[in-house]
Design a protein around this motif. Structure first.
Motif, PDB file in Angstrom:
ATOM      1  N   ALA A 154       0.880  -1.018  -0.034  1.00 49.39           N
ATOM      2  CA  ALA A 154       0.040  -0.126   0.001  1.00 49.39           C
ATOM      3  C   ALA A 154       1.013   1.179   0.014  1.00 49.39           C
ATOM      4  N   GLY A 155       1.993   1.198   0.759  1.00 49.29           N
ATOM      5  CA  GLY A 155       2.793   2.260   0.712  1.00 49.29           C
ATOM      6  C   GLY A 155       2.622   3.147   1.750  1.00 49.29           C
ATOM      7  N   TYR A 156       1.625   3.016   2.798  1.00 45.83           N
ATOM      8  CA  TYR A 156       1.337   3.693   3.856  1.00 45.83           C
ATOM      9  C   TYR A 156       0.932   2.805   4.979  1.00 45.83           C
ATOM     10  N   ALA A 157       0.723   3.559   6.254  1.00 45.58           N
ATOM     11  CA  ALA A 157       0.047   2.839   7.319  1.00 45.58           C
ATOM     12  C   ALA A 157      -0.276   3.852   8.132  1.00 45.58           C
ATOM     13  N   ALA A 158      -1.563   3.651   8.732  1.00 46.57           N
ATOM     14  CA  ALA A 158      -2.126   4.647   9.869  1.00 46.57           C
ATOM     15  C   ALA A 158      -2.685   3.934  10.918  1.00 46.57           C
ATOM     16  N   ALA A 159      -2.909   4.619  12.174  1.00 43.67           N
ATOM     17  CA  ALA A 159      -2.891   3.917  13.465  1.00 43.67           C
ATOM     18  C   ALA A 159      -3.809   5.118  14.318  1.00 43.67           C
ATOM     19  N   GLY A 160      -4.520   4.500  15.112  1.00 39.65           N
ATOM     20  CA  GLY A 160      -5.192   5.429  16.276  1.00 39.65           C
ATOM     21  C   GLY A 160      -6.664   5.525  15.961  1.00 39.65           C
ATOM     22  N   ILE A 161      -7.244   6.911  16.527  1.00 38.91           N
ATOM     23  CA  ILE A 161      -8.525   7.129  16.330  1.00 38.91           C
ATOM     24  C   ILE A 161      -8.851   7.543  14.884  1.00 38.91           C
ATOM     25  N   GLY A 162      -7.813   8.366  14.353  1.00 38.17           N
ATOM     26  CA  GLY A 162      -8.032   8.825  13.069  1.00 38.17           C
ATOM     27  C   GLY A 162      -7.570   7.934  12.124  1.00 38.17           C
ATOM     28  N   GLN A 163      -7.443   6.971  12.179  1.00 38.92           N
ATOM     29  CA  GLN A 163      -6.937   6.000  11.351  1.00 38.92           C
ATOM     30  C   GLN A 163      -7.804   5.990  10.007  1.00 38.92           C
ATOM     31  N   ARG A 164      -8.898   5.699   9.982  1.00 36.90           N
ATOM     32  CA  ARG A 164      -9.861   5.626   8.904  1.00 36.90           C
ATOM     33  C   ARG A 164     -10.066   6.829   8.114  1.00 36.90           C
ATOM     34  N   HIS A 165      -9.824   8.046   8.739  1.00 38.04           N
ATOM     35  CA  HIS A 165      -9.923   9.240   8.031  1.00 38.04           C
ATOM     36  C   HIS A 165      -8.583   9.528   7.351  1.00 38.04           C
ATOM     37  N   ALA A 166      -7.611   9.033   7.966  1.00 37.59           N
ATOM     38  CA  ALA A 166      -6.212   9.286   7.155  1.00 37.59           C
ATOM     39  C   ALA A 166      -6.020   8.398   5.993  1.00 37.59           C
ATOM     40  N   GLU A 167      -6.498   6.977   6.304  1.00 36.01           N
ATOM     41  CA  GLU A 167      -6.444   6.028   5.197  1.00 36.01           C
ATOM     42  C   GLU A 167      -7.356   6.551   4.033  1.00 36.01           C
ATOM     43  N   ALA A 168      -8.697   7.062   4.322  1.00 38.61           N
ATOM     44  CA  ALA A 168      -9.506   7.538   3.268  1.00 38.61           C
ATOM     45  C   ALA A 168      -8.603   8.590   2.306  1.00 38.61           C
ATOM     46  N   GLN A 169      -7.743   9.265   2.952  1.00 41.04           N
ATOM     47  CA  GLN A 169      -7.279  10.481   2.085  1.00 41.04           C
ATOM     48  C   GLN A 169      -6.084   9.757   1.354  1.00 41.04           C
ATOM     49  N   PHE A 170      -5.346   8.926   1.873  1.00 42.55           N
ATOM     50  CA  PHE A 170      -4.446   8.218   0.869  1.00 42.55           C
ATOM     51  C   PHE A 170      -5.002   7.402  -0.285  1.00 42.55           C
ATOM     52  N   GLN A 171      -6.161   6.881  -0.037  1.00 42.02           N
ATOM     53  CA  GLN A 171      -6.926   5.941  -0.955  1.00 42.02           C
ATOM     54  C   GLN A 171      -7.603   7.229  -2.099  1.00 42.02           C
ATOM     55  N   ALA A 172      -8.107   8.100  -1.524  1.00 40.67           N
ATOM     56  CA  ALA A 172      -8.800   9.138  -2.455  1.00 40.67           C
ATOM     57  C   ALA A 172      -7.517   9.635  -3.501  1.00 40.67           C
ATOM     58  N   ASP A 173      -6.279   9.787  -3.084  1.00 41.49           N
ATOM     59  CA  ASP A 173      -5.318  10.457  -3.731  1.00 41.49           C
ATOM     60  C   ASP A 173      -4.458   9.465  -4.424  1.00 41.49           C
ATOM     61  N   LEU A 174      -5.123   8.186  -4.418  1.00 39.47           N
ATOM     62  CA  LEU A 174      -4.285   6.839  -5.069  1.00 39.47           C
ATOM     63  C   LEU A 174      -2.835   6.870  -4.805  1.00 39.47           C
ATOM     64  N   HIS A 175      -2.777   6.953  -3.583  1.00 41.92           N
ATOM     65  CA  HIS A 175      -1.227   6.737  -3.109  1.00 41.92           C
ATOM     66  C   HIS A 175      -0.726   5.385  -3.361  1.00 41.92           C
ATOM     67  N   HIS A 176       0.653   5.504  -3.843  1.00 36.90           N
ATOM     68  CA  HIS A 176       1.345   4.009  -3.989  1.00 36.90           C
ATOM     69  C   HIS A 176       2.968   4.220  -3.702  1.00 36.90           C
ATOM     70  N   ALA A 177       3.498   3.119  -3.516  1.00 40.47           N
ATOM     71  CA  ALA A 177       4.804   3.161  -2.657  1.00 40.47           C
ATOM     72  C   ALA A 177       5.877   4.032  -3.600  1.00 40.47           C
ATOM     73  N   ASP A 178       5.618   3.965  -4.789  1.00 35.37           N
ATOM     74  CA  ASP A 178       6.677   4.483  -5.875  1.00 35.37           C
ATOM     75  C   ASP A 178       6.421   6.012  -6.011  1.00 35.37           C
TER      76      ASP A 178
END
Length: 300
Positions: A154-178
């Protein structure tokens, strides 16, 4: 290269506060640990992890892999779980883990319930180990049971109470490891800011750490580094608002035209005949008054 971003909100029992204390801990000159969850539990795990890493480097000075560091942290989680499980469920009975496992009759309800309780202990924490080794940049995550997960695909990891919000941002921006490093830094900071809408995510302080190659761990200071990212983030929000305002009338006209086309090019907002009662239709005698209901009351 890799980047980590964290707030400073800590949990102590049923109290949350945001002191001037970082939740990012360097393990080596290339690897760091981020924590989320009960601060007193994490403090014990962080201390044990640092000691384990130091002991390894004392006998072997070769570059530690990120996976190796992550598994050392995971082992400290399991050490904590075993200690707490023994203290809560075995020591009051005068037992050790070894003597418990040597109980002659292990088919009793008591033995099975105690066994289940030992393995039900959970730190409730999420830990992220990220950094650079001789094979490149890597990110690993450890859950409250001490299980280790590789997040390299995935190229990222998130943790804690705000995990889902942070993950949604990475996913919306189509983040990748490269992804380009500059883009990754801005996106990671943006993900943390988006996570601030979750209750319990700190807003006062933001810590940013980067590793730019082997031995390149660098914690950024508020001025000018993080202040630069904050200014950049706010400028993006302003630019987006200005863009919407600039095209406000055009957007409104476009959707008004779309709505008019949907109604068949007419401004008449009368529902189509298929859902309108026919004006020529007259009620039947049975509809106005039935023999069973002399007052003409209809069904509910």
């Amino acid at each position: 290269m890799i980047v980590g971003v964290s707030d400073r909100m800590i949990t102590v029992g049923d109290v949350q506060l945001e002191p001037y204390v970082s939740k990012v801990f360097p393990l080596t000159s290339s690897i760091f640990l981020l924590t989320a969850g009960e601060s007193s539990i994490n403090a014990e795990i962080v201390t044990g992890s640092k000691q384990a890493v130091a002991a390894r480097l004392k006998t072997d000075e070769s570059w530690m892999t990120v996976e190796e560091a992550a598994r050392m942290v995971a082992k400290q989680v399991r050490v904590y779980l075993m200690r707490v499980g023994d203290e809560q469920h075995l020591e009051p009975l005068g037992l050790t883990r070894q003597s418990f496992l040597q109980v002659p009759n292990q088919k009793t309800d008591w033995w099975q319930n105690t066994f289940n309780q030992l393995f039900a202990v959970d730190t409730g924490s999420d830990l992220i180990v990220a950094g650079v080794d001789e094979t490149g940049a890597h990110v690993w995550k450890i859950d409250g049971k001490g299980k280790v997960w590789c997040h390299d695909p995935a190229g990222y990891a998130a943790a804690g109470i705000g995990q889902r919000h942070a993950e949604a941002q990475f996913q919306a921006d189509l983040h990748h490891a490269d992804r380009d490093f500059a883009q990754a830094v801005v996106l990671t900071y943006k993900a943390k800011k988006k996570a601030e809408v979750a209750p319990g995510v700190g807003r006062i302080f933001t810590d940013v750490s980067v590793v730019m190659g082997l031995g390149g761990y660098t914690p950024l200071g508020w001025e000018p580094d993080i202040l630069f990212l904050e200014t950049l983030y706010r400028s993006f929000a302003v630019a987006e608002e200005e863009l919407i305002n600039k095209h406000h009338d055009e957007i409104q006209k476009q959707f008004q035209a779309m709505a008019q086309r949907t109604r068949g090019g007419s401004d008449d907002q009368t529902p189509p005949p298929s859902v309108s009662p026919s004006p020529s239709a007259s009620p039947s005698p049975s509809a106005s008054a039935s023999p069973e209901r002399p007052n003409g009351e209809g069904d509910d």
